[in-house]
Design an enzyme around this catalytic site. Structure first.
Site, PDB file in Angstrom:
ATOM      1  N   GLU A  43       7.696  -5.758   1.991  1.00  0.00           N
ATOM      2  CA  GLU A  43       7.016  -6.489   2.774  1.00  0.00           C
ATOM      3  C   GLU A  43       7.769  -7.507   2.355  1.00  0.00           C
ATOM      4  O   GLU A  43       7.314  -9.170   2.739  1.00  0.00           O
ATOM      5  CB  GLU A  43       5.581  -6.675   2.841  1.00  0.00           C
ATOM      6  CG  GLU A  43       5.094  -4.939   3.726  1.00  0.00           C
ATOM      7  CD  GLU A  43       3.873  -5.737   3.820  1.00  0.00           C
ATOM      8  OE1 GLU A  43       2.840  -5.657   4.133  1.00  0.00           O
ATOM      9  OE2 GLU A  43       3.904  -4.383   4.956  1.00  0.00           O
ATOM     10  N   GLU A  55       4.113   2.778   6.673  1.00  0.00           N
ATOM     11  CA  GLU A  55       2.642   2.635   6.463  1.00  0.00           C
ATOM     12  C   GLU A  55       2.392   2.325   7.929  1.00  0.00           C
ATOM     13  O   GLU A  55       2.112   1.953   8.757  1.00  0.00           O
ATOM     14  CB  GLU A  55       2.294   0.896   5.744  1.00  0.00           C
ATOM     15  CG  GLU A  55       2.907   1.130   4.540  1.00  0.00           C
ATOM     16  CD  GLU A  55       1.974  -0.587   4.033  1.00  0.00           C
ATOM     17  OE1 GLU A  55       1.421  -0.421   4.154  1.00  0.00           O
ATOM     18  OE2 GLU A  55       3.155  -0.542   2.482  1.00  0.00           O
TER      19      GLU A  55
HETATM   20  C1  GAL Z   1       0.640  -4.037   3.779  1.00  0.00           C
HETATM   21  C2  GAL Z   1       0.558  -3.268   2.254  1.00  0.00           C
HETATM   22  C3  GAL Z   1       0.182  -2.713   1.977  1.00  0.00           C
HETATM   23  C4  GAL Z   1      -1.532  -2.241   1.821  1.00  0.00           C
HETATM   24  C5  GAL Z   1      -1.378  -2.549   3.690  1.00  0.00           C
HETATM   25  C6  GAL Z   1      -3.040  -2.777   4.016  1.00  0.00           C
HETATM   26  O1  GAL Z   1       0.982  -5.365   4.581  1.00  0.00           O
HETATM   27  O2  GAL Z   1       2.463  -3.220   2.213  1.00  0.00           O
HETATM   28  O3  GAL Z   1       0.009  -2.788   0.272  1.00  0.00           O
HETATM   29  O4  GAL Z   1      -1.706  -3.740   1.283  1.00  0.00           O
HETATM   30  O5  GAL Z   1      -1.051  -3.854   3.893  1.00  0.00           O
HETATM   31  O6  GAL Z   1      -3.838  -2.268   3.607  1.00  0.00           O
END
Ligand code: GAL
Length: 742
Positions: free
Chosen positions: A184, A253
């Site tokens: 990110e 994600e």
């Molecule tokens: C994203 C990040 C993850 C985790 C997630 C929230 O932005 O890439 O590593 O932090 O948010 O759980």
């Protein structure tokens, strides 16, 4: 409350497409539609399971349960700070045995996505980057600075070489089909100016030059250079498009729940909405999807990031922290995966056409010349159900739902229709039992050993300085604790000594938490929270005529894990004043302060079973209650049965716990408070409409975390050494091992 939709009877028997076989050999490439593995397009449904957040004994079961849940890929970050403990000194044992973890995935005949980072965020301490790196002169994390790039490249190369040596890349016949560099960075790049741009480009090129035979991805990176694929992280990614039309649409994600902070509330993401988001993604041409997290697990020891991330990283994921399926979530998503896989051939080979079925309703149809046809019918209206007509047949679509028709005719699954069984979880308490019944403890109960820390400097002071130092720069995160101590002389003419009033101690701190002592007595505590780590302390203080020792125990509760220049965010005390003297306010901020890093017990390692030094443990059947700065030790039996165990710390204050020298982690049954105007608790959660972590919260006024996972494999049949360090006071006789039962 939930609207229901009729489902074709055969849908109750969803069989996974048997055409999916995993032959590990050959390069992984891609086109606009999907990854191409061994020359074949494949749909990837992936589950994030972070290896250090469980124990090796749990790994095969977790992987198997993901597979049974209809997942074909496991995804994990690589946790640099768990592996490179000091420059060039590596650790790959225990929970950090990365190769073992990947081989378990391989044995399960599943794929793997390896997110090497090495920056990870992940609510992990310091975002996964070693703290020592911050102290190498000239280093700015995630920026075009030589020391950072040098150490990052060295670590990434080490990991890549290790994977190559073990033949774990798909190009070598192994399970790894994708690798990620950075994480990110796109959100932050502009904060680093030109250096940020150069760094992102350098990271991508450095990764590609590793020559791993599988594609590299960068999530939420908006200027990835070819051939690196940019991917999406969000609660919804159906509208995402990769930066190049020749790249597949990848969702790294999808958050099926959310993390918690000490003092924060319990977020819940409804299964219907998760399924909706996933179905919409595949409807809109997505072909690689990952749940972050599928099993969240536990932030053992001091690995939680933050500040204030709880020791539990349960995440309300489909597999709960303890390794048990969370239903109906797990079951509902399993059905969804089955339905999507029935569409695989059409999705990957068909031509897509879109047709409107109403103002907020649409169909996407995938059909090829062989006659394969799959359709997704979506109702994006977040309030109203709708009956639509598709190919002359009418279909009832609940609000905010997708129906999946693998043959373009029959609905086998609707995302809002949860048919999977629900399960409820119970934590069944078992009192701590003495390991062996001996004449002096058999009948009466448990014998405790107690050791009390001094409030302030134990042994030799580390240094003396006028004014305040930054907490993290001083401890370098070798411990949560830093003592700031000074003394003041109180004149016997002070009014407050005569009239029985008390002066007021005022402290300001950058974070994260603090206990204030005067003359060895606890005066009060204060802390920030997950949204605002700095805090102010204001409490009366008991002072006597003459010399008074002031000892302030400053604490970190997990280091910052993300944000621009996050590694520079400090902690610790910035101002100390006492009001109520005859002369007004006494400002101690420029006084001479004496510092001590860590606790005596930590320094001695008294939680280690092998610890043999003489320490003045006091044996007692009645351990003191509400005593700050107290170490408790008991030798206990393993609780019966084989259910997972949570240590119930409801009646304790705040501190650290160990079993047989293994770090259970920080405990703090801190009650949840309102942290934003939006975080009201709900009785019922309406799955319809866009989700955000404040939408469906519970646990108002409850401890954010009451139970602390102790893996079964850490227990021995008897002689288990439980050690607790309590900071502010609790009742250890109320600690139980709770068995988690479904
Ligand atoms: C994203 C990040 C993850 C985790 C997630 C929230 O932005 O890439 O590593 O932090 O948010 O759980």
């Amino acid at each position: 409350m939930k609207p229901r939709t009729p489902i074709a009877p055969f849908a109750l028997l969803i069989v996974f497409s048997s055409s999916i076989t995993y032959c590990f050999a050959g390069n992984v490439t891609y086109d606009s539609r999907s990854l191409i593995i061994n020359g074949r397009r494949e749909l990837i449904i992936s589950a994030a399971i972070h290896y250090p957040r469980s124990v090796p004994g749990m790994w095969p079961g977790l992987v198997q349960q993901a597979k049974e849940g209809g997942v074909n890929t496991i995804e994990s970050y690589v946790f640099w700070n768990g592996h490179e403990l000091s420059p060039g000194k590596y650790y790959f044992g225990g929970r950090f045995n990365l190769v073992k973890f990947i081989k378990i995935i391989q044995q399960a005949r599943m794929y793997m996505i390896l997110r090497i980072g090495p920056f990870v965020a992940a609510e992990y301490n310091y975002g996964g980057i070693p703290v020592w790196l911050h102290y190498i002169p000239g280093t700015v994390f995630r920026n075009d600075t030589e020391p950072f790039k040098y150490h990052m490249q060295k670590f990434m190369t080490l990991i890549v070489d290790m994977m190559k040596r073990e033949k774990l890349f798909a190009s070598q016949g192994g399970p790894i089909i994708l690798a990620q560099v950075e994480n990110e960075y796109g959100y932050y790049e502009s904060f680093y100016g030109e250096g940020g741009k150069r760094y992102a480009l350098w990271a991508a090129k450095m990764a590609v030059a590793q020559n791993i035979g599988v594609p590299w991805i960068m999530c939420q990176q908006f200027d990835t250079p070819d051939p690196v694929i940019n991917t999406c992280n969000s609660f919804y990614c159906d509208q995402f498009t990769p930066h190049s039309p020749s790249m597949p649409k990848i969702w790294t994600e999808n958050w099926p729940g959310w993390f918690k902070t000490f003092g924060g509330r319990d977020p819940h993401r409804p299964s219907e909405d998760i399924a909706f988001s996933v179905a919409r993604f595949f409807q809109k041409g997505g072909s690689v999807h990952n749940y972050y997290m599928y099993h969240g697990g536990t932030n053992f020891g001091r690995t939680a990031g933050g500040p204030f991330i709880t020791t539990s990283y349960d995440y309300e994921a489909p597999i709960d922290e303890y390794g048990l399926p969370r239903n109906p979530k797990w079951g509902h998503l399993k059905e969804l995966h089955g339905a999507i896989k029935l569409c695989e051939h059409a999705l990957l080979n068909g031509e897509r056409s879109n047709l409107s079925l109403g103002s907020s309703q649409e169909a996407d149809v995938y059909a090829d010349s062989s006659g394969a046809c799959a359709a997704f019918l979506a109702n994006m209206d977040d309030k109203n159900d709708k009956t639509v007509v598709f190919r002359n047949v009418s279909y009832h679509l609940p609000a905010w739902s997708v129906s999946i028709l693998p043959d373009c005719k029959k609905v086998v699954f609707n995302t809002a229709n949860v048919r999977a069984q629900s399960s409820t979880v119970e934590m069944v308490p078992e009192n701590l039992q003495p390991s062996e019944a001996s004449p002096d403890n058999g009948s009466k109960g448990l014998k405790w050993q107690v050791f009390k820390e001094i409030a302030g400097i134990w042994g030799e002071a580390d240094f003396v300085k006028s004014g305040f130092v930054d907490h993290i720069n001083t401890t370098k995160d070798t411990t949560d604790y830093l003592w700031y101590t000074t003394s003041i002389i109180v004149n016997e003419n002070e009014e407050f000594l005569k009239n029985g009033s008390r002066p007021v101690l005022l402290i300001e701190s950058k974070g994260h938490a603090l206990h204030a002592f005067a003359n060895q007595e606890l005066q009060g505590s204060a802390s920030g929270n997950g949204t605002h780590p700095p805090f102010k302390y204001k409490n009366p203080i008991s002072l006597k005529a003459g010399n008074n020792e002031i000892a302030l125990l400053s604490m970190t509760v997990g280091l910052q894990n993300a944000g621009p220049f996050y590694e520079w965010v400090g902690a610790g005390i910035t101002s100390v004043k006492i009001t109520g003297f005859n002369s007004g306010t006494l400002d101690l901020s420029t006084y001479s302060w004496t510092y001590k890093i860590g606790l005596q017990g930590e320094h001695l390692g008294i939680y280690n079973p092998g610890y043999r030094n003489n320490i003045n443990w006091v044996s007692t059947m009645e351990p003191p209650k509400n005593q700050p700065l107290t170490w408790y030790k008991a030798v206990v039996k393993q609780p019966p049965g084989d259910e997972p165990i949570g240590l119930d710390m409801l009646k304790m204050g705040k501190g650290l716990a160990w079993l047989n020298g293994e770090e259970i982690g920080r405990y703090w049954p801190r009650k949840s408070r309102k942290s934003s105007p939006h975080d009201e608790c709900v009785q019922e959660c309406d799955y319809r409409g866009k989700f955000n972590p404040d939408k469906c919260i519970t646990g108002c006024g409850e401890p954010s975390q009451r139970w602390y996972h102790i893996p079964r494999s850490w227990f021995k049949p008897s002689e288990n050494i439980l050690v607790i360090f309590e900071e502010k006071g609790g009742d250890p006789t109320k600690i139980t091992f709770s068995r988690r039962k479904i």
